[in-house]
Design a protein around this motif. Structure first.
Motif, PDB file in Angstrom:
ATOM      1  N   ASN A 178     -19.590   4.801-137.165  1.00  0.00           N
ATOM      2  CA  ASN A 178     -19.676   4.035-139.052  1.00  0.00           C
ATOM      3  C   ASN A 178     -20.568   3.896-139.756  1.00  0.00           C
ATOM      4  O   ASN A 178     -21.251   3.959-140.574  1.00  0.00           O
ATOM      5  CB  ASN A 178     -18.273   3.255-138.926  1.00  0.00           C
ATOM      6  N   TYR A 234     -20.022   7.396-148.675  1.00  0.00           N
ATOM      7  CA  TYR A 234     -20.139   7.272-146.886  1.00  0.00           C
ATOM      8  C   TYR A 234     -17.943   7.553-147.332  1.00  0.00           C
ATOM      9  O   TYR A 234     -17.679   9.036-147.046  1.00  0.00           O
ATOM     10  CB  TYR A 234     -19.981   6.515-146.568  1.00  0.00           C
ATOM     11  N   PHE A 275     -16.026   3.465-133.068  1.00  0.00           N
ATOM     12  CA  PHE A 275     -16.542   3.726-133.769  1.00  0.00           C
ATOM     13  C   PHE A 275     -17.143   2.738-135.375  1.00  0.00           C
ATOM     14  O   PHE A 275     -17.621   2.498-136.679  1.00  0.00           O
ATOM     15  CB  PHE A 275     -16.088   5.134-134.572  1.00  0.00           C
ATOM     16  N   TYR A 327     -17.995   8.827-130.019  1.00  0.00           N
ATOM     17  CA  TYR A 327     -18.002   7.509-129.620  1.00  0.00           C
ATOM     18  C   TYR A 327     -17.743   7.221-128.433  1.00  0.00           C
ATOM     19  O   TYR A 327     -19.026   7.570-127.268  1.00  0.00           O
ATOM     20  CB  TYR A 327     -16.637   7.047-130.457  1.00  0.00           C
ATOM     21  N   ASN A 362     -15.382  -0.776-143.281  1.00  0.00           N
ATOM     22  CA  ASN A 362     -16.781  -0.291-143.509  1.00  0.00           C
ATOM     23  C   ASN A 362     -17.314  -1.436-144.621  1.00  0.00           C
ATOM     24  O   ASN A 362     -18.516  -1.556-144.388  1.00  0.00           O
ATOM     25  CB  ASN A 362     -16.044   0.727-143.943  1.00  0.00           C
ATOM     26  N   GLU A 398      -9.751   5.456-148.575  1.00  0.00           N
ATOM     27  CA  GLU A 398     -10.622   5.147-147.705  1.00  0.00           C
ATOM     28  C   GLU A 398     -11.090   3.921-148.655  1.00  0.00           C
ATOM     29  O   GLU A 398     -11.190   3.055-147.539  1.00  0.00           O
ATOM     30  CB  GLU A 398     -11.907   6.113-147.438  1.00  0.00           C
ATOM     31  N   TYR A 431      -4.623   4.396-139.972  1.00  0.00           N
ATOM     32  CA  TYR A 431      -5.291   3.148-140.751  1.00  0.00           C
ATOM     33  C   TYR A 431      -5.919   3.399-142.331  1.00  0.00           C
ATOM     34  O   TYR A 431      -6.564   2.893-142.906  1.00  0.00           O
ATOM     35  CB  TYR A 431      -6.508   2.285-139.920  1.00  0.00           C
ATOM     36  N   ILE A 432      -6.015   4.757-142.391  1.00  0.00           N
ATOM     37  CA  ILE A 432      -6.540   5.545-143.563  1.00  0.00           C
ATOM     38  C   ILE A 432      -4.402   6.533-144.372  1.00  0.00           C
ATOM     39  O   ILE A 432      -4.629   6.559-143.827  1.00  0.00           O
ATOM     40  CB  ILE A 432      -7.426   6.856-143.373  1.00  0.00           C
ATOM     41  N   GLY A 466     -13.980  13.720-136.018  1.00  0.00           N
ATOM     42  CA  GLY A 466     -13.987  13.250-136.829  1.00  0.00           C
ATOM     43  C   GLY A 466     -12.251  12.678-136.378  1.00  0.00           C
ATOM     44  O   GLY A 466     -11.081  12.932-135.726  1.00  0.00           O
ATOM     45  N   VAL A 467     -11.662  11.964-137.441  1.00  0.00           N
ATOM     46  CA  VAL A 467     -10.613  11.047-136.738  1.00  0.00           C
ATOM     47  C   VAL A 467      -9.685  11.633-138.031  1.00  0.00           C
ATOM     48  O   VAL A 467      -8.389  11.876-138.208  1.00  0.00           O
ATOM     49  CB  VAL A 467     -10.173   9.769-137.682  1.00  0.00           C
ATOM     50  N   GLN A 512     -13.736  13.678-141.699  1.00  0.00           N
ATOM     51  CA  GLN A 512     -14.111  12.291-141.968  1.00  0.00           C
ATOM     52  C   GLN A 512     -15.732  12.870-140.948  1.00  0.00           C
ATOM     53  O   GLN A 512     -16.495  13.007-141.344  1.00  0.00           O
ATOM     54  CB  GLN A 512     -12.657  12.289-140.594  1.00  0.00           C
ATOM     55  N   SER A 513     -15.403  12.120-139.347  1.00  0.00           N
ATOM     56  CA  SER A 513     -17.011  11.683-138.743  1.00  0.00           C
ATOM     57  C   SER A 513     -17.794  12.995-139.113  1.00  0.00           C
ATOM     58  O   SER A 513     -18.967  12.781-138.122  1.00  0.00           O
ATOM     59  CB  SER A 513     -16.754  10.758-138.053  1.00  0.00           C
ATOM     60  N   CYS A 567     -16.543  11.803-146.232  1.00  0.00           N
ATOM     61  CA  CYS A 567     -15.878  12.000-144.827  1.00  0.00           C
ATOM     62  C   CYS A 567     -14.432  12.105-145.680  1.00  0.00           C
ATOM     63  O   CYS A 567     -13.471  12.999-144.957  1.00  0.00           O
ATOM     64  CB  CYS A 567     -15.297  10.377-144.394  1.00  0.00           C
TER      65      CYS A 567
HETATM   66  N1  GLN Z   1     -13.934   8.053-142.388  1.00  0.00           N
HETATM   67  C1  GLN Z   1     -13.989   7.442-141.492  1.00  0.00           C
HETATM   68  C2  GLN Z   1     -13.664   5.559-141.330  1.00  0.00           C
HETATM   69  O1  GLN Z   1     -14.981   5.505-142.144  1.00  0.00           O
HETATM   70  C3  GLN Z   1     -14.440   8.074-139.832  1.00  0.00           C
HETATM   71  C4  GLN Z   1     -13.835   8.036-139.028  1.00  0.00           C
HETATM   72  C5  GLN Z   1     -13.687   8.675-138.190  1.00  0.00           C
HETATM   73  O2  GLN Z   1     -13.716   9.841-138.183  1.00  0.00           O
HETATM   74  N2  GLN Z   1     -14.061   8.179-136.934  1.00  0.00           N
HETATM   75  O3  GLN Z   1     -13.219   5.091-140.121  1.00  0.00           O
END
Ligand code: GLN
Length: 304
Positions: free
Chosen positions: A113, A188, A94, A240, A164, A157, A26-27, A257-258, A62-63, A192
């Motif tokens: 998030n 943010y 998340f 999460y 977000n 992102e 999704y990123i 983190g993702v 990331q997170s 990440c």
């Molecule tokens: N940057 C990612 C987001 O905003 C962070 C999410 C994650 O690592 N769980 O969706």
């Protein structure tokens, strides 16, 4: 403890699991990563390092960055933060928006998030200044001055960050954001997009294994009470809606983190980081979770 033999054994054992799951698509900038990669690093409070796999390969934390910004916010405003963010597991993904509406713009915890966006707002002093502060902090903790933002990921992102953005605007509508949503999101997205390797990551979490003191520099990063709180938050909210499964299988405070990284802390002993980009359905590294489960099993060092 012979951590090197333990992580070597884990490395061999997780090979069939590496690549299972899906990378975070999704990123878009994270989509093309080779999902057959794995790294694991253990750093002890006493100063020993053990590594296996691609521990010098940078990845997007990331997170996991939410722990660094929360540490800065705790230093800045301490318990006042809890007027704006909760401390309970969310039981939702998340990036869920649902709870936020029901709970009047007060995010459940600082690691989803929505909560991290409020934390970034709490430390906001201007885009450039806050981004520099975060980077400087991570560089100090890891001892690696080359750590920086992956601008391509931050931009990706931003472009695809509609969820977000919706979250930040919803929080703002409840008056729980002091600054402009886009300014806070710039922080943010950049936090990440910090790129670092697995060994740096383990090093930069060592203060949480050492009552808030970075054993490398002797610097007090958090006081010991705040350090306890940070570890408790990681234990209850760090993964999460898979936090129960992680506690059951691994039994350590951790943060994922993702980008496929997970870092965990054995209080008074060590920090351990793993990285493998393919994720389970909760957005946590599939092979990474397995590796940490084996780690506390073989080293017999879960907190329980
Ligand atoms: N940057 C990612 C987001 O905003 C962070 C999410 C994650 O690592 N769980 O969706």
């Amino acid at each position: 403890m012979d951590y090197q033999s333990i992580i070597n054994k884990i490395y061999n054992e997780v090979q069939p699991e590496v690549g299972k799951g899906r990378v975070a698509d999704y990123i878009p900038a994270l989509r093309n990563i080779d999902d057959h990669q794995f790294a694991m690093a253990v750093v002890t409070v006493a100063g020993k390092e053990f590594t296996v796999g691609k521990t010098d390969e940078n990845f997007s934390i990331q997170s996991i960055s939410k722990v660094f910004t929360l540490t800065l916010a705790m230093k800045d405003i301490g318990n006042k933060l809890w007027e704006r963010v909760g401390r309970e597991p969310s039981g939702t993904s998340f990036n869920s928006l649902v709870q936020l509406e029901y709970e009047n713009g007060i995010p459940r915890n600082p690691f989803i998030n929505a909560g991290a966006i409020v934390v970034s707002d709490a430390i906001f002093e201007g885009r450039g200044k806050t981004k520099n502060r975060i980077l400087k902090f991570v560089r100090e903790l890891s001892g690696n001055n080359t750590i920086t933002f992956d601008e391509e990921i931050a931009e990706s992102e931003r472009i695809y960050g509609n969820r977000n953005r919706a979250m930040a605007n919803l929080i703002k509508s409840f008056d729980n954001l002091t600054n402009q949503a886009d300014d806070v999101l710039d922080i943010y997205f950049h936090q990440c997009a910090i790129a670092m390797n697995t060994l740096d990551l383990a090093k930069s979490f060592l203060y949480l294994a050492n009552s808030g003191i970075d054993p490398k520099s002797g610097q007090q990063i958090l006081d010991s009470r705040m350090c306890k709180k940070m570890n408790s938050l990681m234990l209850t909210c760090g993964l999460y809606d898979a936090v129960g499964d992680f506690a059951y299988r691994v039994g350590l405070p951790g943060k994922s983190g993702v980008g496929g990284g997970i870092v965990a802390v054995v209080p008074n002993e060590l920090a351990v980081a793993v990285w493998s980009p393919a994720l389970n359905k909760y957005g946590n590294s599939y092979a990474g979770t397995k590796a940490l489960e084996l780690f506390t099993t073989y080293a017999n060092n879960s907190i329980f």
